[in-house]
Write a protein that holds these residues in place. Structure first.
Motif, PDB file in Angstrom:
ATOM      1  N   MET A   1      -5.948  10.374  -9.301  1.00  0.00           N
ATOM      2  CA  MET A   1      -5.837   9.080  -8.675  1.00  0.00           C
ATOM      3  C   MET A   1      -4.952   9.221  -7.439  1.00  0.00           C
ATOM      4  N   PHE A   2      -5.370   8.558  -6.369  1.00  0.00           N
ATOM      5  CA  PHE A   2      -4.637   8.587  -5.110  1.00  0.00           C
ATOM      6  C   PHE A   2      -4.284   7.159  -4.709  1.00  0.00           C
ATOM      7  N   ARG A   3      -3.089   6.981  -4.150  1.00  0.00           N
ATOM      8  CA  ARG A   3      -2.674   5.660  -3.644  1.00  0.00           C
ATOM      9  C   ARG A   3      -2.256   5.805  -2.191  1.00  0.00           C
ATOM     10  N   TYR A   4      -2.622   4.787  -1.411  1.00  0.00           N
ATOM     11  CA  TYR A   4      -2.306   4.782   0.007  1.00  0.00           C
ATOM     12  C   TYR A   4      -1.750   3.431   0.424  1.00  0.00           C
ATOM     13  N   LYS A   5      -0.736   3.455   1.262  1.00  0.00           N
ATOM     14  CA  LYS A   5      -0.212   2.249   1.899  1.00  0.00           C
ATOM     15  C   LYS A   5      -0.980   2.087   3.203  1.00  0.00           C
ATOM     16  N   VAL A   6      -1.622   0.926   3.372  1.00  0.00           N
ATOM     17  CA  VAL A   6      -2.449   0.668   4.548  1.00  0.00           C
ATOM     18  C   VAL A   6      -1.950  -0.627   5.181  1.00  0.00           C
ATOM     19  N   ASP A   7      -0.930  -0.500   6.035  1.00  0.00           N
ATOM     20  CA  ASP A   7      -0.247  -1.676   6.580  1.00  0.00           C
ATOM     21  C   ASP A   7      -1.120  -2.575   7.440  1.00  0.00           C
ATOM     22  N   LYS A   8      -2.112  -2.027   8.126  1.00  0.00           N
ATOM     23  CA  LYS A   8      -2.948  -2.851   9.009  1.00  0.00           C
ATOM     24  C   LYS A   8      -4.062  -3.602   8.276  1.00  0.00           C
ATOM     25  N   MET A   9      -4.158  -3.420   6.986  1.00  0.00           N
ATOM     26  CA  MET A   9      -5.189  -4.084   6.198  1.00  0.00           C
ATOM     27  C   MET A   9      -4.695  -5.484   5.841  1.00  0.00           C
ATOM     28  N   GLY A  10      -5.333  -6.524   6.386  1.00  0.00           N
ATOM     29  CA  GLY A  10      -4.811  -7.852   6.177  1.00  0.00           C
ATOM     30  C   GLY A  10      -5.802  -8.906   5.714  1.00  0.00           C
ATOM     31  N   CYS A  11      -7.073  -8.551   5.591  1.00  0.00           N
ATOM     32  CA  CYS A  11      -8.061  -9.562   5.203  1.00  0.00           C
ATOM     33  C   CYS A  11      -9.149  -8.924   4.346  1.00  0.00           C
ATOM     34  N   ILE A  25     -17.460   8.901   1.712  1.00  0.00           N
ATOM     35  CA  ILE A  25     -17.216  10.323   1.442  1.00  0.00           C
ATOM     36  C   ILE A  25     -17.046  10.616  -0.044  1.00  0.00           C
ATOM     37  N   GLU A  26     -16.807   9.564  -0.830  1.00  0.00           N
ATOM     38  CA  GLU A  26     -16.629   9.698  -2.284  1.00  0.00           C
ATOM     39  C   GLU A  26     -17.465   8.633  -2.995  1.00  0.00           C
ATOM     40  N   PRO A  27     -18.791   8.788  -3.009  1.00  0.00           N
ATOM     41  CA  PRO A  27     -19.648   7.741  -3.560  1.00  0.00           C
ATOM     42  C   PRO A  27     -19.392   7.408  -5.026  1.00  0.00           C
ATOM     43  N   GLY A  28     -18.853   8.326  -5.787  1.00  0.00           N
ATOM     44  CA  GLY A  28     -18.617   8.074  -7.207  1.00  0.00           C
ATOM     45  C   GLY A  28     -17.230   7.542  -7.519  1.00  0.00           C
ATOM     46  N   ALA A  29     -16.418   7.326  -6.495  1.00  0.00           N
ATOM     47  CA  ALA A  29     -15.036   6.885  -6.709  1.00  0.00           C
ATOM     48  C   ALA A  29     -14.963   5.395  -7.015  1.00  0.00           C
ATOM     49  N   ARG A  30     -13.858   5.009  -7.615  1.00  0.00           N
ATOM     50  CA  ARG A  30     -13.547   3.592  -7.808  1.00  0.00           C
ATOM     51  C   ARG A  30     -12.418   3.262  -6.840  1.00  0.00           C
ATOM     52  N   VAL A  31     -12.616   2.232  -6.037  1.00  0.00           N
ATOM     53  CA  VAL A  31     -11.639   1.846  -5.026  1.00  0.00           C
ATOM     54  C   VAL A  31     -11.107   0.462  -5.372  1.00  0.00           C
ATOM     55  N   GLY A  36      -2.254  -8.030  -0.927  1.00  0.00           N
ATOM     56  CA  GLY A  36      -0.882  -8.504  -0.869  1.00  0.00           C
ATOM     57  C   GLY A  36       0.118  -7.377  -0.703  1.00  0.00           C
ATOM     58  N   ALA A  37      -0.097  -6.297  -1.428  1.00  0.00           N
ATOM     59  CA  ALA A  37       0.788  -5.139  -1.357  1.00  0.00           C
ATOM     60  C   ALA A  37       0.344  -4.137  -0.291  1.00  0.00           C
ATOM     61  N   LYS A  38      -0.834  -4.373   0.285  1.00  0.00           N
ATOM     62  CA  LYS A  38      -1.431  -3.465   1.268  1.00  0.00           C
ATOM     63  C   LYS A  38      -1.584  -2.053   0.701  1.00  0.00           C
ATOM     64  N   LEU A  39      -2.054  -2.004  -0.545  1.00  0.00           N
ATOM     65  CA  LEU A  39      -2.261  -0.736  -1.242  1.00  0.00           C
ATOM     66  C   LEU A  39      -3.729  -0.520  -1.572  1.00  0.00           C
ATOM     67  N   VAL A  40      -4.149   0.728  -1.453  1.00  0.00           N
ATOM     68  CA  VAL A  40      -5.498   1.139  -1.845  1.00  0.00           C
ATOM     69  C   VAL A  40      -5.330   2.226  -2.896  1.00  0.00           C
ATOM     70  N   THR A  41      -5.990   2.042  -4.035  1.00  0.00           N
ATOM     71  CA  THR A  41      -5.969   3.032  -5.101  1.00  0.00           C
ATOM     72  C   THR A  41      -7.380   3.569  -5.274  1.00  0.00           C
ATOM     73  N   VAL A  42      -7.497   4.893  -5.252  1.00  0.00           N
ATOM     74  CA  VAL A  42      -8.801   5.546  -5.389  1.00  0.00           C
ATOM     75  C   VAL A  42      -8.773   6.384  -6.665  1.00  0.00           C
TER      76      VAL A  42
END
Length: 66
Positions: A1-11, A25-31, A36-42
């Protein structure tokens, strides 16, 4: 599992763009996006953290590991 902070993501459109970039690039992944936290978990991704971050950055959203 990977987590990313994506500050410009607002909507919902931003979240869709980031999700589309990761699934391109990862068709089988769960995103999971937390706007609110501007976090993406893959989960269930076969690729590397750097490759996934690169796809998010290429979509126009600077991403750093969280």
């Amino acid at each position: 599992m990977f987590r990313y902070k994506v500050d410009k993501m607002g909507c919902g459109g931003c979240a869709k763009s980031v999700t589309r970039a990761v699934l391109g690039i990862e068709p089988g992944a769960r995103v999971d996006v937390d706007l609110g936290a501007k976090l993406v978990t893959v989960s269930d991704a076969a690729g590397s953290a750097d490759r996934i971050a690169g796809a998010i950055v290429a979509a126009g959203f600077p991403a750093v590991p969280a």
